[in-house]
Enzyme design. Structure first.
Site, PDB file in Angstrom:
ATOM      1  CG  ASP A 149     -56.890  80.274  -1.663  1.00  0.00           C
ATOM      2  OD1 ASP A 149     -56.166  81.278  -1.678  1.00  0.00           O
ATOM      3  OD2 ASP A 149     -56.746  79.883  -3.135  1.00  0.00           O
ATOM      4  CD  GLU A 156     -57.243  72.431  -8.090  1.00  0.00           C
ATOM      5  OE1 GLU A 156     -57.208  72.584  -9.256  1.00  0.00           O
ATOM      6  OE2 GLU A 156     -56.364  71.644  -7.568  1.00  0.00           O
ATOM      7  CG  HIS A 211     -56.764  76.433  -9.361  1.00  0.00           C
ATOM      8  ND1 HIS A 211     -55.692  75.583  -9.380  1.00  0.00           N
ATOM      9  CD2 HIS A 211     -56.188  77.637  -8.909  1.00  0.00           C
ATOM     10  CE1 HIS A 211     -54.711  76.049  -8.757  1.00  0.00           C
ATOM     11  NE2 HIS A 211     -54.653  77.275  -8.511  1.00  0.00           N
ATOM     12  CG  ASP A 264     -55.920  73.271 -12.342  1.00  0.00           C
ATOM     13  OD1 ASP A 264     -56.087  74.590 -11.990  1.00  0.00           O
ATOM     14  OD2 ASP A 264     -55.950  72.389 -11.652  1.00  0.00           O
TER      15      ASP A 264
HETATM   16  C1  GLP Z   1     -52.640  79.010  -5.719  1.00  0.00           C
HETATM   17  C2  GLP Z   1     -53.107  79.930  -5.142  1.00  0.00           C
HETATM   18  C3  GLP Z   1     -54.338  80.650  -6.177  1.00  0.00           C
HETATM   19  C4  GLP Z   1     -53.479  81.425  -7.458  1.00  0.00           C
HETATM   20  C5  GLP Z   1     -52.241  80.273  -8.014  1.00  0.00           C
HETATM   21  C6  GLP Z   1     -51.510  80.562  -9.069  1.00  0.00           C
HETATM   22  O1  GLP Z   1     -53.106  77.777  -6.407  1.00  0.00           O
HETATM   23  N1  GLP Z   1     -54.635  79.121  -4.315  1.00  0.00           N
HETATM   24  O2  GLP Z   1     -55.054  81.688  -5.762  1.00  0.00           O
HETATM   25  O3  GLP Z   1     -54.032  81.974  -8.250  1.00  0.00           O
HETATM   26  O4  GLP Z   1     -51.615  79.565  -6.948  1.00  0.00           O
HETATM   27  O5  GLP Z   1     -50.136  81.160  -8.658  1.00  0.00           O
HETATM   28  P1  GLP Z   1     -49.353  81.697  -9.132  1.00  0.00           P
HETATM   29  O6  GLP Z   1     -49.574  83.194  -9.243  1.00  0.00           O
HETATM   30  O7  GLP Z   1     -48.132  81.655  -8.412  1.00  0.00           O
HETATM   31  O8  GLP Z   1     -49.131  81.326 -10.487  1.00  0.00           O
END
Ligand code: GLP
Length: 244
Positions: free
Chosen positions: A67, A142, A137, A135
Site C-alpha cells: 500500500d 479497512e 486491516h 481494526d
Molecule cells: C499500516 C499499514 C499496514 C500495517 C499496519 C500495522 O496501517 N498500512 O500494512 O500492517 O499499519 O502497523 P504496525 O506494524 O506499525 O502496527
C-alpha cells in the site's frame, strides 16, 4: 493455518527473516509482497544483517508493496516509498527496476490501481508478508472491504488514522486515503506470513484467527488461505494461548 508463537519481537523477526531467506534459496527470482509499519522493521534489519554477512543476494528478487498513502509524495519522508528505501531497499542489492509500489502521483489513480493489479497477475507473489492494524486491516483493507476486492483507493477509518497519528504529528494530519492491494489480490499469493507483535494486537488477532470469517475483520480471511503462517510474539498471543 500455521500459528507460531515466539518468545519476543527479536525471535519473531529472526524467524520471519529465515523464511524469506529459505524462499530466496529455493528460487533466486522470488516475488515478494511487502508491508510497512513498525512490526516488519526487525525483519528488514535481520535481512540487512544477513545480506551484510554476504549470505544472500536480492539481485533477482522482485517486490510489490501492499500500500501507499494518497497525497503524500514518494519523496516525502512519511511515504511508504521513503520507509522502504530507508529501512530496506537502500541497504541491499535489489535492482530499482524490480521494486514496485503503488504510485499515488499517477494522474489517473483508477488506472494506476488497475495496472498494479495487472502487474501482480503477471508476476504472481510467491511470499507475501503482512502486518495487522488495530481494526483488523491488512494492507489498508479497512473493515467492510469486500473479500473480492482488488487494488484500489480506500478511505482510511478513524482507528487507522489514530494508530498512524504518531507519524504525522496528529490524527488530523493523517492522509484520508490510501492505495492498497485488495483482499483477493492478497489471497492469491502462494504463501502468506502475518507478523503480529505487542499486547495492543492481542484482542484483534484472537478475533481474526479464532472467530468467524467476516468482512468486518479483514484479516479473518486468512483462515481460508491454503499456506498461511501466523507468527506472534508472546505479548500478542496472550488471548490466543488458552485457545490453542
Ligand atoms: C499500516 C499499514 C499496514 C500495517 C499496519 C500495522 O496501517 N498500512 O500494512 O500492517 O499499519 O502497523 P504496525 O506494524 O506499525 O502496527
Amino acid at each position: 493455518m500455521k500459528i507460531i508463537i515466539t518468545k519476543n519481537y527479536k525471535t519473531l523477526s529472526t524467524l520471519a527473516a529465515s523464511l524469506v531467506i529459505k524462499q530466496i534459496k529455493k528460487k533466486k527470482s522470488s516475488i515478494f509482497g511487502l508491508p510497512t509499519g513498525h512490526t516488519p522493521q526487525g525483519l528488514y534489519q535481520e535481512l540487512t544483517n544477513i545480506y551484510n554477512n554476504k549470505q544472500i543476494s536480492f539481485k533477482f528478487v522482485k517486490t510489490f508493496n501492499l500500500d501507499e498513502y494518497v497525497g503524500i509524495r514518494a519523496k516525502d519522508s512519511r511515504s511508504y516509498h521513503s520507509y522502504m528505501q530507508k529501512n530496506f531497499f537502500n541497504k541491499i542489492d535489489i535492482k530499482k527496476t524490480n521494486i514496485y509500489l503503488p504510485n499515488e502521483e499517477a494522474d489517473d489513480l483508477k488506472k494506476e490501481c488497475a495496472n498494479y493489479e495487472k502487474l501482480i497477475k503477471k508476476f504472481p507473489i510467491d511470499l507475501l508478508i503482512l502486518g495487522i492494524g488495530h481494526d483488523g486491516h491488512i494492507g489498508f483493507n479497512e473493515p467492510g472491504s469486500k473479500f473480492s476486492s482488488k487494488t484500489r483507493t480506500i478511505n482510511l477509518l478513524a482507528t487507522t488514522k489514530a494508530s498512524n497519528a504518531k507519524y504525522f504529528g496528529g490524527q488530523k494530519k493523517v492522509p484520508t486515503q490510501a492505495i492498497t492491494m485488495g483482499l483477493s489480490t492478497i489471497m492469491k499469493a502462494k504463501k502468506i506470513i502475518l507478523l503480529v507483535s505487542g499486547n495492543d494486537k492481542a484482542n484483534i488477532i484472537k478475533k481474526a484467527l479464532k472467530e468467524k470469517i467476516t468482512q468486518k475483520i479483514p484479516a479473518s480471511i486468512l483462515q481460508k488461505h491454503p499456506d498461511a503462517t501466523i507468527i506472534l510474539d508472546e505479548t500478542a498471543a496472550t488471548k490466543l494461548i488458552k485457545l490453542l
